[in-house]
Write a protein that holds these residues in place. Sequence first.
Motif, PDB file in Angstrom:
ATOM      1  N   PRO A 116       0.822  -1.214   0.000  1.00  8.48           N
ATOM      2  CA  PRO A 116       0.000   0.000   0.000  1.00  8.48           C
ATOM      3  C   PRO A 116       0.855   1.261   0.000  1.00  8.48           C
ATOM      4  CG  PRO A 116      -0.717  -1.552   1.700  1.00  8.48           C
ATOM      5  CD  PRO A 116       0.589  -2.050   1.196  1.00  8.48           C
ATOM      6  N   ARG A 117       0.405   2.271  -0.727  1.00  9.06           N
ATOM      7  CA  ARG A 117       1.079   3.565  -0.653  1.00  9.06           C
ATOM      8  C   ARG A 117       1.000   4.050   0.792  1.00  9.06           C
ATOM      9  NH1 ARG A 117      -0.451   9.584  -2.011  1.00  9.06           N
ATOM     10  NH2 ARG A 117       1.637  10.456  -1.901  1.00  9.06           N
ATOM     11  N   THR A 118       2.147   4.446   1.340  1.00  6.15           N
ATOM     12  CA  THR A 118       2.220   4.717   2.777  1.00  6.15           C
ATOM     13  C   THR A 118       3.064   5.966   3.039  1.00  6.15           C
ATOM     14  OG1 THR A 118       2.089   2.348   3.255  1.00  6.15           O
ATOM     15  CG2 THR A 118       2.874   3.765   5.030  1.00  6.15           C
ATOM     16  N   PHE A 134      -2.966  13.728   0.660  1.00  5.47           N
ATOM     17  CA  PHE A 134      -2.960  12.273   0.501  1.00  5.47           C
ATOM     18  C   PHE A 134      -4.288  11.842  -0.113  1.00  5.47           C
ATOM     19  CE2 PHE A 134      -2.567   7.824   1.901  1.00  5.47           C
ATOM     20  CZ  PHE A 134      -1.197   7.609   1.708  1.00  5.47           C
ATOM     21  N   ALA A 135      -4.221  10.887  -1.033  1.00  6.58           N
ATOM     22  CA  ALA A 135      -5.437  10.420  -1.708  1.00  6.58           C
ATOM     23  C   ALA A 135      -6.460   9.905  -0.701  1.00  6.58           C
ATOM     24  CB  ALA A 135      -5.075   9.320  -2.708  1.00  6.58           C
ATOM     25  N   THR A 136      -7.718  10.198  -0.922  1.00  3.57           N
ATOM     26  CA  THR A 136      -8.804   9.774  -0.027  1.00  3.57           C
ATOM     27  C   THR A 136      -9.680   8.741  -0.722  1.00  3.57           C
ATOM     28  OG1 THR A 136     -10.163  11.626  -0.797  1.00  3.57           O
ATOM     29  CG2 THR A 136      -8.848  11.981   1.188  1.00  3.57           C
ATOM     30  N   PHE A 138      -8.437   7.248   3.147  1.00  3.08           N
ATOM     31  CA  PHE A 138      -7.185   6.652   3.610  1.00  3.08           C
ATOM     32  C   PHE A 138      -7.420   6.029   4.974  1.00  3.08           C
ATOM     33  CE2 PHE A 138      -7.035  11.211   4.759  1.00  3.08           C
ATOM     34  CZ  PHE A 138      -6.913  11.127   6.141  1.00  3.08           C
ATOM     35  N   LYS A 153     -10.480   4.385   9.251  1.00  2.05           N
ATOM     36  CA  LYS A 153     -10.679   4.896   7.897  1.00  2.05           C
ATOM     37  C   LYS A 153     -11.205   6.323   7.964  1.00  2.05           C
ATOM     38  CE  LYS A 153     -13.462   4.159   3.743  1.00  2.05           C
ATOM     39  NZ  LYS A 153     -14.643   3.467   3.186  1.00  2.05           N
ATOM     40  N   GLN A 180      -2.073   5.504   5.096  1.00  2.00           N
ATOM     41  CA  GLN A 180      -1.977   4.453   4.088  1.00  2.00           C
ATOM     42  C   GLN A 180      -3.204   4.477   3.173  1.00  2.00           C
ATOM     43  OE1 GLN A 180      -1.754   0.011   5.207  1.00  2.00           O
ATOM     44  NE2 GLN A 180       0.384   0.671   5.138  1.00  2.00           N
ATOM     45  N   GLU A 181      -2.971   4.179   1.914  1.00  2.00           N
ATOM     46  CA  GLU A 181      -4.094   4.134   0.977  1.00  2.00           C
ATOM     47  C   GLU A 181      -5.124   3.106   1.440  1.00  2.00           C
ATOM     48  OE1 GLU A 181      -3.902   2.012  -2.854  1.00  2.00           O
ATOM     49  OE2 GLU A 181      -1.764   1.669  -2.431  1.00  2.00           O
ATOM     50  N   VAL A 183      -7.120   0.298   0.479  1.00  2.00           N
ATOM     51  CA  VAL A 183      -7.098  -0.669  -0.613  1.00  2.00           C
ATOM     52  C   VAL A 183      -8.482  -1.301  -0.728  1.00  2.00           C
ATOM     53  CG1 VAL A 183      -6.032  -2.780  -1.479  1.00  2.00           C
ATOM     54  CG2 VAL A 183      -4.639  -1.104  -0.244  1.00  2.00           C
ATOM     55  N   THR A 281      -7.240  -6.818  -5.113  1.00  2.00           N
ATOM     56  CA  THR A 281      -8.014  -5.595  -5.208  1.00  2.00           C
ATOM     57  C   THR A 281      -9.010  -5.608  -6.357  1.00  2.00           C
ATOM     58  OG1 THR A 281      -6.520  -4.425  -6.715  1.00  2.00           O
ATOM     59  CG2 THR A 281      -5.974  -4.367  -4.357  1.00  2.00           C
TER      60      THR A 281
END
Length: 334
Positions: A116-118, A134-136, A138, A153, A180-181, A183, A281
Motif C-alpha cells: 500500500p502507498r504509505t 494524501f489520496a482519499t 485513507f 478509515k 496508508q491508501e 485498498v 483488489t
Amino acid sequence: MSPREFPMIHVLHENPDWFGPFQAAFEAAGVPYREWLLVDGVLDLDEAPPAGIFWSRISASAHTRGHGLSKDYTRSVLNWLDAYGARTVNGRRTIELEMSKVDQLTRLRAQGFDVPRTRVVVGTHLLVEAAQDFATPFITKHNQGGKGLGVQKFDSAAELAAAIDAGLYEEPEDGISLLQEFVVAATPQVTRVEIVGDEFVYAITADTARGGYQLCPADACAIDPSTGALLMPPGATILPEAGQQIFALREGFEKHPIIDRYRAFLRAEGIEIAGIEFIETADGRLVTYDVNTNTNYNAQIEAAAPESGPGAIVAYLAGLLAEAYPAVPAVAGA
C-alpha cells in the motif's frame, strides 16, 4: 545430564492465552519444551544459555496486555543468545520486523512486492498536515501494531483532524503512525499464507465484513477477555454471531506463484515461521500489507486443514533439535 543441560525447545513469548495449541502439539509429539515468558525478569550475561533451540514468538501487540517491557527484554535475550552462538528461530532480526510496519513495508517493496502507498508520520501533531494532499479515503495505522491497532478509515484530512481533536485517535506505542491508501478489495476478504521452515502449510481467507481490521486468527482474539462476549472488531460492518466463522481454508492455493515469492522473502530476511497477508483488489492488484512472525492458528481451520500449523512448527523445531544434538536420545516425533 542436569535439567539445564538437557536440550529442549525454549519458547520465548508473553501471552499464555495464545499458547494452548502449541502446548498441545508439543505434548502430542513428545517434544521437550519450556515456556519462557518475557514479561520481566533477570538475565545474567555471564551465564551461558541452556541447551536447546530458542523459538521467539513475541508479539508487537504485547503492550496492549500490559507487557510493554517485552519487546526490549526480547531484544536483550536474543542479543545474549546470539553472543553465545545459540540456535534461534525467528531471532534477532525478526523482532525488528515484527515491531515495525515500516520495516515490513520497506523490505517487501525492496523485493518487488506491491504494497500500500504509505506515508510515515512521527508525531501525531503532524498527521493532519501529512494527510492534506494524501489520496482519499485513507486509513491510519500504528507502526507497532497487531490486532488492527490504530486502524481507522477517514474520508478527508478534516475528518481526521476532528477525530484527533475529539480524542478519538489512539496514540501509537512508538509515536509512529502510518497514513496508508485504503485498498479496495475485489471481495470483502483478505488471504493469509502460512509458511513454516520454508514450506507452505496452508492459506486461509478472513471475512473483513465481520472481522474488520482485527484479523488475528487465534480464538482468544474473538472475545472480550474480561466479559467473554464476542467483540465487534474495528472496521467491521456486520456483528459476528456466536459460532460464526470468519476464517476459511483457501482451497487449491498451493500452486499460486505468490507462495514461492513469499518463501524467498522470508529466506532473505532470516524468518523461519510466518503468516503473510495480502488483498486482491478490485482493480486487479495483489497487495501485500502485513508479515506476522508470531503467527497464530484458528481451531476450526485446524480441524479441517490437511496439515496442522502448530504441528508443522513442532515437527520443524524437533528436527532442528535432533540435528543440533545428535548424541541425545531420539526425540519422539522428530
